[in-house]
Design an enzyme around this catalytic site. Structure first.
Site, PDB file in Angstrom:
ATOM      1  N   ARG A 234       0.859  -1.190   0.000  1.00  0.00           N
ATOM      2  CA  ARG A 234       0.000   0.000   0.000  1.00  0.00           C
ATOM      3  C   ARG A 234       0.887   1.228   0.000  1.00  0.00           C
ATOM      4  NH1 ARG A 234      -3.768  -2.236  -1.443  1.00  0.00           N
ATOM      5  NH2 ARG A 234      -5.870  -2.364  -0.591  1.00  0.00           N
TER       6      ARG A 234
ATOM      7  N   GLU B  23      -1.939   8.040  -4.022  1.00  0.00           N
ATOM      8  CA  GLU B  23      -2.259   7.642  -5.392  1.00  0.00           C
ATOM      9  C   GLU B  23      -3.718   7.983  -5.724  1.00  0.00           C
ATOM     10  OE1 GLU B  23      -1.334   3.401  -4.759  1.00  0.00           O
ATOM     11  OE2 GLU B  23      -3.432   2.963  -5.209  1.00  0.00           O
TER      12      GLU B  23
ATOM     13  N   HIS C  93      -0.955   0.454  -9.635  1.00  0.00           N
ATOM     14  CA  HIS C  93      -1.726  -0.396  -8.712  1.00  0.00           C
ATOM     15  C   HIS C  93      -2.480  -1.500  -9.471  1.00  0.00           C
ATOM     16  CE1 HIS C  93      -3.740  -0.314  -4.485  1.00  0.00           C
ATOM     17  NE2 HIS C  93      -3.702  -1.548  -4.971  1.00  0.00           N
TER      18      HIS C  93
HETATM   19  C1  GLV Z   1      -5.422  -4.453  -3.887  1.00  0.00           C
HETATM   20  O1  GLV Z   1      -4.613  -3.628  -3.632  1.00  0.00           O
HETATM   21  C2  GLV Z   1      -6.168  -5.179  -2.911  1.00  0.00           C
HETATM   22  O2  GLV Z   1      -6.071  -4.877  -1.717  1.00  0.00           O
HETATM   23  O3  GLV Z   1      -6.902  -6.090  -3.304  1.00  0.00           O
END
Ligand code: GLV
Length: 328
Positions: free
Chosen positions: A240, A269, A287
């Site tokens: 994250r 982000e 991401h």
């Molecule tokens: C993606 O970042 C998730 O947490 O599934």
């Protein structure tokens, strides 16, 4: 009997909307607007359920404004967009989407590690810019993956998947640090040895971050931690934004205090720290670690089935605050 009203907060596979419509009165957002909080609240008013993604913040303010809400089903394994304590206090069930994305995300962690260590993006930019005129002995010479030491910070299911790939596929020595140590069988299966965070930072050739974000993991990797890493090391963050201090990382990369980084997640982000955009030795992706069609479908289906299971017989598949179920 009227169907419960649910909001699907972001655009999603049309077949998932059709599936949800069999069970709910569905309010969707197939134009994929990203709603600021005030607008999310407006849309959520009167809804009993919400299908959310990691960018949809559900906190005390939202909950107070939307008293009809009973469940939020996140289409993500991470759930730092939920204030779980506030949800529990308001009697709102939270669910996430674990397991179905584990192997896909571990694949991506490994892909990002390899692209970073072997300088794939940097060399491709060089080639596309028409700068390739001759062979040179050290052109884009990077770091080896096979036989090196893989460090993993956060040894949940995805971390274990990365460990297996490293140990069994690439003959890497795997070390890890986690809040709690894995049991001996799992450690043996992953061929992974538990070490302190300090040893992890100092020893890893390639360090992959896979820990959940919470206020206590904010800037787990900052200037002090980067200073402990090897100057030849690679850092990969698929966890994250906020776990890494992006400004400190950009400075470390620019000054070659570590060799390279691969980042799929960023503080704030989709904005990216401007200094990261100008250093060459970083691979940046938006991401996408869980982004394969089958996995994103499985995640969406799991979120949908959590909503269906909850409203049908109070049996969601992957509840995060199950205590709420006893009180509803
Ligand atoms: C993606 O970042 C998730 O947490 O599934």
């Amino acid at each position: 009997m009227s169907k419960p009203k649910i909001l699907v907060a972001r655009a999603i596979f049309p077949e998932i909307i059709t599936y949800l419509e069999q069970h709910f009165e569905v309010y969707s957002n197939q134009t994929d607007e990203t709603w600021p909080k005030a607008q999310l609240i407006e849309k959520l008013k009167g809804m009993e359920g919400a299908f959310t993604t990691g960018g949809d913040r559900i906190d005390a303010e939202v909950l107070a404004a939307c008293p009809a809400l009973r469940i939020c089903a996140n289409m993500a394994v991470g759930y730092n967009n939920f204030d779980i304590d506030a949800m529990t206090a308001a009697g709102v069930l939270a669910t996430n989407a674990p397991d179905v994305l584990t192997e896909t995300t571990a694949d991506f962690g490994f892909a990002l590690l390899m692209a970073t260590a072997r300088r794939i993006s940097e060399s491709e930019h060089f080639l596309r810019a028409g700068k390739w005129s001759k062979w040179s002995f050290d052109m884009f010479a990077g770091a080896d993956i096979h036989g090196s030491t893989l460090g993993i910070l956060g040894m949940g299911r995805i971390g274990q998947g990365i460990a297996r790939r490293g140990a069994h596929g690439f003959g890497m020595r795997v070390i890890y640090h986690n809040r709690s140590r894995l049991d001996a069988n799992l450690e043996a299966e992953c061929k992974a040895s538990y070490v302190s965070k300090e040893v992890l930072l100092k020893t890893a050739d390639h360090l992959v971050l896979v820990l959940p974000y919470s206020p206590s993991s904010h800037h787990t990797i900052g200037a002090a931690e980067l200073a402990q890493m090897r100057p030849t090391a690679t850092l990969v963050n698929i966890a994250r934004g906020g776990i890494v201090d992006d400004a400190a990382l950009a400075a470390a990369l620019r000054e070659k205090r570590i060799a390279a980084a691969g980042l799929d997640v960023f503080e704030g982000e989709p904005k990216v720290h401007p200094d990261l955009l100008t250093v060459p030795n970083v691979v940046l992706t938006p991401h996408i670690a869980s982004a394969t069609v089958p996995t994103r479908l499985a995640m969406a289906r799991l979120a949908a089935n959590n909503l269906i299971g909850f409203f049908k017989d109070k049996k969601p598949l992957t509840p995060l605050n199950p205590a709420v179920l006893a009180t509803k």
